[in-house]
Design a protein around this motif. Structure first.
Motif, PDB file in Angstrom:
ATOM      1  N   ARG A  90       6.458  -5.694   2.399  1.00  0.00           N
ATOM      2  CA  ARG A  90       7.227  -4.573   2.929  1.00  0.00           C
ATOM      3  C   ARG A  90       6.296  -3.391   3.197  1.00  0.00           C
ATOM      4  NH1 ARG A  90      12.811  -4.765   2.378  1.00  0.00           N
ATOM      5  NH2 ARG A  90      13.562  -6.659   1.375  1.00  0.00           N
ATOM      6  N   VAL A  91       6.546  -2.706   4.293  1.00  0.00           N
ATOM      7  CA  VAL A  91       5.828  -1.472   4.607  1.00  0.00           C
ATOM      8  C   VAL A  91       6.865  -0.365   4.720  1.00  0.00           C
ATOM      9  CG1 VAL A  91       4.342  -0.263   6.250  1.00  0.00           C
ATOM     10  CG2 VAL A  91       3.963  -2.695   5.787  1.00  0.00           C
ATOM     11  N   ASN A  92       6.750   0.614   3.851  1.00  0.00           N
ATOM     12  CA  ASN A  92       7.737   1.711   3.793  1.00  0.00           C
ATOM     13  C   ASN A  92       9.158   1.179   3.638  1.00  0.00           C
ATOM     14  OD1 ASN A  92       5.532   3.431   4.252  1.00  0.00           O
ATOM     15  ND2 ASN A  92       5.815   3.333   6.463  1.00  0.00           N
ATOM     16  N   GLY A  93       9.270   0.096   2.849  1.00  0.00           N
ATOM     17  CA  GLY A  93      10.570  -0.476   2.550  1.00  0.00           C
ATOM     18  C   GLY A  93      11.100  -1.476   3.553  1.00  0.00           C
ATOM     19  N   VAL A  94      10.400  -1.677   4.675  1.00  0.00           N
ATOM     20  CA  VAL A  94      10.858  -2.585   5.720  1.00  0.00           C
ATOM     21  C   VAL A  94      10.088  -3.908   5.627  1.00  0.00           C
ATOM     22  CG1 VAL A  94      11.108  -2.930   8.203  1.00  0.00           C
ATOM     23  CG2 VAL A  94      11.421  -0.644   7.217  1.00  0.00           C
ATOM     24  N   ALA A  95      10.831  -5.010   5.540  1.00  0.00           N
ATOM     25  CA  ALA A  95      10.207  -6.325   5.431  1.00  0.00           C
ATOM     26  C   ALA A  95       9.508  -6.704   6.731  1.00  0.00           C
ATOM     27  CB  ALA A  95      11.253  -7.374   5.071  1.00  0.00           C
ATOM     28  N   LEU A  96       8.320  -7.301   6.610  1.00  0.00           N
ATOM     29  CA  LEU A  96       7.567  -7.722   7.784  1.00  0.00           C
ATOM     30  C   LEU A  96       7.796  -9.196   8.066  1.00  0.00           C
ATOM     31  CD1 LEU A  96       4.035  -6.063   7.367  1.00  0.00           C
ATOM     32  CD2 LEU A  96       6.097  -5.130   8.431  1.00  0.00           C
TER      33      LEU A  96
END
Length: 229
Positions: A73-79
């Protein structure tokens, strides 16, 4: 450049860094044979890849990508694929490994990964992603905005990667073992990469009469001579 360009850098009064001087590295579990940065955390053996990309128009950027079905996750968003990182991005690998991405400054294409919580990698809390050439220079100096600030230095120490060499510059002069470079505007010293043994570099960055300002370098525990990513 071989992955064995992974090495430790201890800066007098400035902290300790694990330095990566290549183009691509894998983050994973401490027991993994395939990971380059290894963590005692709830992560896959080979969890994510970091890669350096450079374009004529966009300059240098670092991209993170999950490997297989690993959770990133980057800044809470799953990649679900690769993503370019910008200053201040927070990465979470698995359930309990957090890292922050920090650009050094506007003049450098190198960057830091700062480990969060109790995380460490070979005892270091900071990973330096060191880019090749003048654009990747890392400056150590007394000014707060320097990538590695050290109070009371009268002269800067500059680190630069030049192919398979680590160049160190300091106008106050430098010394490493029997190798000594006199003070002067162009004073520089070149160390061959990979770092194969412990080295101590003394510089004249402090005022005359004070103890030399020292950098200590040693190989990474997991560096692999002759390997590539």
């Amino acid at each position: 450049m071989p992955l064995s360009a992974l090495f430790h850098l201890a800066v007098d009064d400035g902290g300790e860094f694990l330095v990566f001087a290549g183009e691509s590295l894998v983050l994973g579990h401490l027991r993994s044979n395939g990971a380059d940065l290894r963590f005692l955390a709830d992560v896959e053996s080979e969890h994510a890849r970091l890669e350096r990309h450079e374009s004529f128009h966009g300059g240098v950027e670092w991209r993170v990508e999950p490997l297989g079905s690993a959770s990133v996750r980057v800044n809470g968003v799953a990649l679900s694929g690769a993503r370019a990182l910008v200053h201040g991005d927070r990465l979470q690998l698995g359930r309990n490994l957090g890292l922050a991405f920090r650009a050094l400054d506007s003049a450098s294409s190198s960057a830091f990964l700062e480990l969060e919580g109790q995380a460490e990698c070979e005892g270091a809390r900071h990973v330096l992603l060191f880019s090749q050439g003048p654009s990747g220079r890392v400056r150590i100096g007394s000014k707060r905005h320097r990538p590695i600030p050290v109070p009371e230095l009268e002269r800067e120490v500059v680190l630069e990667l030049a192919q398979a060499q680590l160049l160190l510059r300091c106008s106050g002069g430098l010394a490493c073992g029997a190798l000594r470079v006199s003070a002067g505007p162009q004073a520089s010293l070149a160390l061959e990469l990979p770092i194969r043994s412990s080295l101590f570099v003394e510089t004249g960055a402090r005022a005359v009469g004070r103890a030399p300002f020292t950098l200590a370098l040693r190989p990474s525990e997991h560096s692999r001579a002759g390997s590539t990513s």
